[in-house]
Design a protein around this motif. Structure first.
Motif, PDB file in Angstrom:
ATOM      1  N   VAL A  25      43.843  45.417  27.646  1.00 18.48           N
ATOM      2  CA  VAL A  25      44.492  44.136  27.916  1.00 18.48           C
ATOM      3  C   VAL A  25      45.829  44.106  27.164  1.00 18.48           C
ATOM      4  N   GLN A  64      37.577  34.489  38.795  1.00 17.99           N
ATOM      5  CA  GLN A  64      38.730  35.069  39.473  1.00 17.99           C
ATOM      6  C   GLN A  64      38.263  35.979  40.606  1.00 17.99           C
ATOM      7  N   TYR A  78      41.317  35.924  32.313  1.00 19.61           N
ATOM      8  CA  TYR A  78      39.966  36.474  32.317  1.00 19.61           C
ATOM      9  C   TYR A  78      38.977  35.312  32.270  1.00 19.61           C
ATOM     10  N   ALA A 125      39.890  46.376  31.747  1.00 19.72           N
ATOM     11  CA  ALA A 125      40.715  45.459  32.538  1.00 19.72           C
ATOM     12  C   ALA A 125      41.431  46.150  33.687  1.00 19.72           C
ATOM     13  N   THR A 136      38.694  38.819  36.480  1.00 20.36           N
ATOM     14  CA  THR A 136      40.113  38.695  36.133  1.00 20.36           C
ATOM     15  C   THR A 136      40.938  38.517  37.404  1.00 20.36           C
ATOM     16  N   ASN A 137      42.135  37.978  37.230  1.00 24.10           N
ATOM     17  CA  ASN A 137      43.076  37.924  38.363  1.00 24.10           C
ATOM     18  C   ASN A 137      44.073  39.073  38.299  1.00 24.10           C
ATOM     19  N   THR A 196      38.640  47.328  38.330  1.00 21.45           N
ATOM     20  CA  THR A 196      38.078  46.137  38.945  1.00 21.45           C
ATOM     21  C   THR A 196      37.590  46.435  40.358  1.00 21.45           C
TER      22      THR A 196
END
Length: 800
Positions: A720, A654, A674, A312, A668-669, A315
């Protein structure tokens, strides 16, 4: 060279040079180490380690080593047995890893490796198992690489009677070892002996007997030079009735007897043979290769696809190129209130930004009088006003696209050419300058600087000529728009991926010679390939489910080779089919294909434009049913198809990507949300190409795919936040949300009432589920089962 006892056989070879020759049986040449140049007829190909290509029957070919320590495998196929199995002598393959990309190459390569691993199991029980792998290889070859007799002949490329020439060649190749006659062939072709005799003489420059003996001699020479058979055996094995007839025919051509020819050639090449590695050395190379080669297991891959692990905290930005453009149609379509409603629905629920339109110029709005030209833009204004007022951007195609309702790429239900209304430079220059001024005056500079203008390479514009009208038209439009603002983007030329492959270099080189270059390059992608064999061209449907990505990679490599890299690359039209009457367009399989292609596009292209938005574009006398196989995302009645939901689910993603696989994309943002989209897209099998697209029936769909297995996907997102999450799941499959399957339950009834159509509309919605997920160790685990052709989106929210 002995006659093959099985349908396939293979051997390893280290020959540095093989002079031009050809065989009665086709073969696959597979480079295992080193490099080689293979020439087939006039075409040359550079094969590196891992490359292989298919050499068809009667194709003259040569090979020479271009990097030392060449080791290659030769797989020979018994043409006679294969033609008996397939029930035809018209057998042609296009299989060449150096000139094409297709996921089926990986499949075939694995099978060939399995065959090679059985090199020492060729006898007794091992031969039985090896034979089963041969048939598996031939199944893949005929399914994915065979150019079938009903594939499109491009008559303007090779002449209208290519098919007959092809049939004559294959018949003689399959039967030259037998006693065949002109009468036998005439009966097969339903022609008279006299007509066929004259036809062969005209086309081949030889009589039938001379042509057959010519083929026999080519194969006999192969055996003279590369085998140890006696002359009598060679004569009989190659169709000559007696040794005397063989000697006479041979002497007429080579001016010496077969025995004298063998002796003279071997004396000439004796020095070369001394340079060849001995059999013992070849045997050692093979042992070394097999010892170092990872054994390829024979078991089929499990449908449990393993765990996908992402972090996570790691990105990359996710650029959603797939939702940039939607094709709507000619500009008049935007004046239709039903199409307007559907366009706004696609904007709201899918997020398309640009609406691609064409045929903005029509004859009835154009006036030419006394050398002056005037165009009335009022109809264009009404269409563009609708887009601008609703926050959409025009993507304007400037050329004159024909109006087709297509059964397939080579047949239409309705066809109407759109005549080019500008016939000289001055008239087009005047109208384009007027248009540019009109647009900026009406919509403002800031607005039109965000638009795109494209010019498609209509064949009538002759882009293959460096002085063709296309380049004049492009430059006129380009300069007219740039006169208003340098920020306006103009490009082209709608290169057809896979279909224009033999013209890529010429077309790009012609453009490079011009002083004005495009701001962006556009391509079209439909799953059709153009194949060239010995001056004949064939069009065939591709079974490659990664067609868009693979063919785009080939095109981009040409752009790099030609040093013609644009600022942006757009796929302005894409779909697996051009047909407006293919029921797969309405199916869940189409939804899975759309999602797969969009995931594959990430990082490969700047903008994509799906073909197309609305079934309303192809309404005709045969469209009274709810569905009629058009390639729109929405039905005539505005019902959402699975392809619509594929884009809708992708819209949930996202802005940051965590990772992607063949079946899924994870995003994910960065703030506890998610989103995972996934699909179970299935591969077409050979049956798909056996049917005309318009003849495919809904109840036949499940026969057209390699398998219909469920897959099991597992996702692990690390780092996460611990705590409780809510997961919402939306999915569409044949049992849930498929308009086509709901209609099937209504027995495909036509002329439904409004209430019945509304019933289908309510049913054609995704299935929804929710559940809680507890995270305690910083790892978020998600598992899901995916049915065949299913698409799914999973939204996971942290609960504060």
């Amino acid at each position: 060279m002995e006659v093959m006892r099985t349908i396939m056989d293979f051997e390893f070879d280290t020959a540095k040079v093989q002079s031009m020759h050809f065989h009665q049986n086709p073969e696959i040449l597979y480079v295992l180490d080193g490099k080689a140049e293979v020439q087939i007829e006039t075409e040359k190909y550079e094969l590196e380690k891992g490359d292989f290509l298919f050499v068809n029957v009667n194709k003259r070919h040569s090979l020479f080593e271009t990097e030392k320590e060449l080791l290659f495998a030769r797989f020979r196929i018994n043409f006679s047995m294969l033609s008996d199995y397939l029930g035809t002598n018209q057998i042609l393959f296009w299989c060449n890893t150096t000139a094409d990309k297709n996921e089926a190459y990986d499949h075939l390569g694995r099978i060939l490796d399995r065959i090679l691993n059985r090199f020492y199991d060729k006898e007794k029980e091992g031969a039985l198992y090896l034979n089963s792998i041969y048939y598996e290889a031939l199944y893949v070859l005929t399914s994915y690489f065979m150019v079938k007799s009903d594939d499109i002949r491009l008559k303007d490329k090779g002449g209208p009677d290519n098919s007959r020439v092809f049939e004559i060649q294959n018949y003689v190749q399959a039967n030259y070892q037998k006693q065949i006659s002109l009468n036998d062939l005439a009966k097969k072709l339903y022609l008279s002996n006299a007509y066929l005799s004259k036809y062969i003489k005209k086309r081949f420059g030889l009589s039938f007997v001379e042509y057959v003996n010519n083929i026999r001699l080519f194969h006999a020479v192969d055996e003279l030079l590369y085998g140890e058979k006696k002359i009598t055996r060679i004569a009989l094995d190659n169709g000559f009735s007696t040794t005397a007839s063989f000697n006479k025919t041979f002497k007429d051509v080579y001016h010496m007897t077969p025995s004298a020819y063998r002796t003279s050639v071997r004396q000439e090449t004796q020095g070369d043979e001394k340079e060849e590695q001995s059999r013992a050395e070849i045997e050692q190379r093979v042992k070394d290769y097999l010892a170092g080669n990872n054994f390829v297991p024979d078991e089929t891959a499990t449908k449990n696809l393993g765990v996908v692990t992402v972090d996570a905290e790691k990105t990359v930005p996710l650029k959603k190129s797939w939702c940039e453009i939607i094709n709507v149609g000619k500009i008049e379509a935007l004046l239709d209130c039903d199409i307007q409603r559907q366009v706004l629905m696609m904007k709201e629920e899918i997020g398309f930004k640009y609406v691609r339109i064409w045929n903005i110029f029509v004859q009835e709005m154009y006036e030419e009088r006394d050398g002056d030209w005037h165009y009335n833009f009022s109809r264009i204004d009404r269409g563009l006003d609708f887009l601008v007022e609703n926050g959409l951007k025009p993507y304007i195609e400037l050329s004159f696209k024909p109006i087709h309702v297509s059964y397939s790429i080579n047949s239409t239900l309705a066809e109407k050419d759109n005549h080019i209304i500008f016939h000289e430079r001055d008239s087009y220059e005047k109208v384009m300058n007027d248009l540019a001024s009109h647009l900026v005056n009406r919509y403002g500079m800031d607005e039109i600087e965000t638009w795109y203008f494209e010019l498609w390479k209509d064949d009538r514009l002759n882009m293959l000529d460096e002085n063709g009208w296309y380049f004049d038209c492009f430059e006129i439009g380009y300069l007219a728009l740039k006169r208003v603002s340098e920020k306006i983007k103009a490009g082209g030329a709608g290169f057809a991926l896979g279909y224009d492959r033999y013209q890529y270099h010429d077309l790009i080189r012609n453009w490079k010679k011009r002083r004005i270059k495009p701001d962006f390059i556009s391509v079209y992608s439909y799953s059709y390939l153009l194949i060239q064999q010995n001056g004949m061209y064939f069009g065939k449907r591709s079974l490659d489910s990664n067609f868009v990505k693979n063919q785009l990679d080939i095109f981009k490599e040409v752009l790099r080779e030609e040093d013609f890299l644009p600022e942006e690359l757009h796929i302005t039209e894409w779909n697996f089919t051009i047909s407006n009457r293919n029921c797969i367009n309405d199916s869940c399989a189409q939804g899975a294909y759309v999602m797969k292609s969009c995931i594959n596009s990430v990082g490969n292209v700047d903008k994509m434009g799906f073909w197309h938005g609305c079934d309303l574009n192809s309404e005709y006398y045969d469209t009274e049913a709810v569905l009629y196989g058009d390639n729109g995302l929405l039905t005539r009645d505005g019902i959402k198809k699975p392809s619509f939901y594929a884009f809708h689910f992708l819209h949930f993603l996202q802005d940051q990507m965590l990772g992607k696989t063949e079946n899924a994309l994870i995003s994910t943002n960065g703030r506890g949300i998610y989103t995972i989209v996934c699909h179970n897209c299935k591969q077409f099998n050979y049956r798909y190409t056996m049917k005309e697209e318009k003849d495919i029936r809904v109840d036949d769909l499940y026969e057209l795919y390699e398998d219909l297995d469920t897959i099991h996907l597992k996702f692990r997102i690390q780092n996460v936040k611990n705590g409780e999450y809510i997961m919402r799941v939306f999915y569409v499959n044949p049992e849930n949300g498929s308009v086509q399957d709901i209609w099937r339950e209504m027995d495909y009834m036509k002329n439904l009432s409004k209430g019945e159509v509304d019933y289908i509309r309510r049913g054609a919605m995704p299935k929804v589920g929710m559940r809680k997920i507890k995270v305690e160790d910083g790892e978020l685990w998600v598992e899901t089962q995916m049915k065949a052709h299913e698409i799914k989106v999973m939204e996971i929210y942290y609960q504060y």
